[in-house]
Design an enzyme around this catalytic site. Structure first.
Site, PDB file in Angstrom:
ATOM      1  CE1 TYR A 139      -2.335 -25.422  76.039  1.00 50.47           C
ATOM      2  CE2 TYR A 139      -3.207 -25.045  78.224  1.00 50.47           C
ATOM      3  CZ  TYR A 139      -2.268 -25.623  77.396  1.00 50.47           C
ATOM      4  OH  TYR A 139      -1.268 -26.397  77.923  1.00 50.47           O
ATOM      5  NE  ARG A 192       0.972 -35.089  83.380  1.00 46.95           N
ATOM      6  CZ  ARG A 192       0.102 -34.076  83.409  1.00 46.95           C
ATOM      7  NH1 ARG A 192      -1.183 -34.305  83.577  1.00 46.95           N
ATOM      8  NH2 ARG A 192       0.524 -32.835  83.241  1.00 46.95           N
ATOM      9  CE  LYS A 210       0.083 -23.537  78.629  1.00 47.23           C
ATOM     10  NZ  LYS A 210       0.641 -24.370  79.669  1.00 47.23           N
ATOM     11  CD  GLU A 282       2.433 -27.341  79.181  1.00 48.71           C
ATOM     12  OE1 GLU A 282       1.342 -27.439  79.772  1.00 48.71           O
ATOM     13  OE2 GLU A 282       3.234 -26.418  79.384  1.00 48.71           O
ATOM     14  CG  ASP A 283       0.562 -31.782  79.209  1.00 50.83           C
ATOM     15  OD1 ASP A 283       0.527 -31.350  80.370  1.00 50.83           O
ATOM     16  OD2 ASP A 283      -0.314 -31.543  78.369  1.00 50.83           O
ATOM     17  CG  ASP A 305       2.405 -24.689  82.632  1.00 50.30           C
ATOM     18  OD1 ASP A 305       2.468 -23.716  83.387  1.00 50.30           O
ATOM     19  OD2 ASP A 305       1.386 -24.985  81.991  1.00 50.30           O
ATOM     20  CG  ASP A 306       2.247 -30.216  83.387  1.00 48.30           C
ATOM     21  OD1 ASP A 306       1.087 -29.917  83.077  1.00 48.30           O
ATOM     22  OD2 ASP A 306       3.119 -30.485  82.547  1.00 48.30           O
ATOM     23  CG  ASN A 447      -6.904 -29.201  82.125  1.00 43.44           C
ATOM     24  OD1 ASN A 447      -6.183 -30.130  81.743  1.00 43.44           O
ATOM     25  ND2 ASN A 447      -6.417 -28.035  82.485  1.00 43.44           N
TER      26      ASN A 447
END
Length: 466
Positions: A139, A192, A210, A282-283, A305-306, A447
């Site tokens: 990851y 993103r 993930k 996610e993202d 998650d974000d 990150n």
């Protein structure tokens, strides 16, 4: 047949069965459903047991040189493997020895992904036993570079790719996935990815990575996990002009077209896998992430998650820091650099925890938290131009443009970076925090590492905290 199917439901390995015992006969498949009769042209969802050459190419059941002499006879592997029998432990030792010879992180990532596609059990055994060493490869931060170069390193598809070409047929696409019992779906539209921006279809590395963590750290069986990439195009010109790009070469769908497509996806997921399947967003970009979470939060089991996951981890870190600082959470003043999904999600959870601890209204505890975005400190005079998720953080204060000036004005005890912009916690910012606080709490969260607001070494060195 019935006893064999019972063993499958009870978790017995295919390798523990006699492959001949599953051939012919029986009226139920492994899910207790009626099988097709001989006069039907298509037999849906039949149970097949790989053996011989096919077994060695089935990552879930392949054991490489770990097959015993008895297993080699039972599963027609004689001659298909060298004569030596090596334990899983010895195979893992050999793999790690080879992996450590690579100097380039992306080479290590590719080697691990190839192992997962070849010998799933060995992959997870190594990941579980060597989390500290292998987690940063599987990851973040290495997965970021892998996503950037996904088209070039792409060898074998993992997960499902659902593009606009499949509009109106998403349920059919989901049924193409061989597993029927799915517990967790991690889905991205690639807009993103980490702090790297729009990577389109190449964002698949994120759901794959993930879900590897769901198994290695959470104990969810790999077959119950499904990584999905929703491909609605990309606005990344470099990818659109890249001959090796694996996604749709068109600008991103937006507005009604985008939300209709996502709605079809969410409905198809529930129809195919039931109401209890967890869908983790996610993202996704800010403007879609909040909308999707709000829209499906009451109809599906969803999680972002974000917005939510990062917030839980950061709150835990802040609570742990209180043991060193002394005092209570409500005594602290927070300043965030970054007011997107992560920043506002963390801020809201901290405000909720302060409210819970003090019985103060949420509106009051939010006033202990300040956010800085690309235009400066978020203040009430900017209210009309703010996106809806930033408005709760617009407090009464004079406009402040620069981060260092915001630190001087707000005098935070905790500085949190979620901007996705590297090196923004400058020496001056860190030194100012150290002047204001004997023990400043500084959390640079963005990150991959190249996008982190500062390094841990810089924070320790510039603050001179021992």
């Amino acid at each position: 047949m019935e006893s064999t199917l019972k063993d499958m439901r009870d978790g017995a390995s295919v390798l523990d069965m006699d492959p001949k015992s599953t051939v012919g006969g029986g009226v139920e498949d492994m899910y207790g459903e009626d099988c097709a009769t001989e006069d039907q042209l298509v037999t849906p969802w039949t149970l097949s047991v790989a053996s011989g050459y096919s077994l060695l190419r089935d990552p879930r059941h392949n054991k490489g040189l770990s097959f015993t002499e008895k297993e080699r006879d039972a599963h027609y592997l004689r001659g298909l493997l060298p004569p030596v029998v090596l334990s899983q432990q010895l195979q893992g030792k050999k793999f790690l020895s080879n992996l450590r010879q690579y100097q380039v992180p992306l080479q290590k990532y590719s080697a691990l992904m190839e192992l997962e596609e070849r010998n799933e059990k060995l992959f997870y055994k190594l990941l579980i036993d060597n989390v500290e060493e292998l987690l940063p490869i599987v990851y973040t931060p290495v997965v970021g570079e892998a996503c950037q170069k996904y088209g070039s390193i792409f060898k074998r598809p993992q997960g499902l790719y659902i593009s606009l070409k499949e509009k109106g047929k998403i349920l059919e696409v989901l049924k193409n996935w061989p597993e029927r019992s799915i517990h967790v779906i991690v889905v991205t539209d690639g807009e993103r990815i980490l702090g790297l921006g729009d990577l389109g279809c190449q964002g698949m590395g994120i759901p794959v990575g993930k879900l590897a963590l769901y198994t290695a750290l959470g104990g969810v069986r790999p077959s119950a996990c499904l990584p999905i990439t929703i491909d609605v195009g990309t606005n990344n010109e470099k990818l659109l002009n890249d001959e090796f790009y694996i996604g749709l070469k068109q600008k991103r769908a937006t507005g009604k077209e985008y939300y209709d497509f996502l709605h079809e996806f969410m409905c198809a997921v529930k129809q195919n896998y039931g109401e209890k399947v967890l869908v983790q967003f996610e993202d996704f970009a800010n403007h879609n992430a909040f909308e999707l979470l709000a829209k499906y939060g009451t109809t599906h089991l969803v999680f972002n998650d974000d917005i939510q996951g990062t917030a839980v981890v950061v709150l835990a870190g802040v609570v742990a820091a209180m043991k060193l600082l002394g005092g209570k959470l409500a005594d602290q003043t927070f300043l965030f650099l970054g007011a997107g999904e992560a920043g506002t999600g963390i801020a809201e959870l901290i405000a909720l925890e302060m409210s819970k601890q003090t019985n103060a209204p949420l509106e009051e505890t939010r006033k202990k938290i300040w956010l800085v975005d690309s235009k400066g400190l978020i203040v009430s005079s900017r209210m009309d131009s703010l996106q809806h998720f930033k408005k709760p953080w617009a407090h009464e204060h004079e406009p402040v443009k620069d981060l260092v000036d915001a630190v001087k004005a707000i005098k935070p005890t905790v500085l949190i970076g979620s901007s996705g912009v590297g090196r923004t916690f400058t020496k001056e910012v860190i030194e100012t925090m150290a002047c204001l606080n004997e023990k400043p709490v500084i959390m640079a969260l963005s990150n991959p590492t190249s996008q982190s607001e500062c390094t841990a070494e810089e924070a320790y060195t510039w603050s001179k905290v021992k």
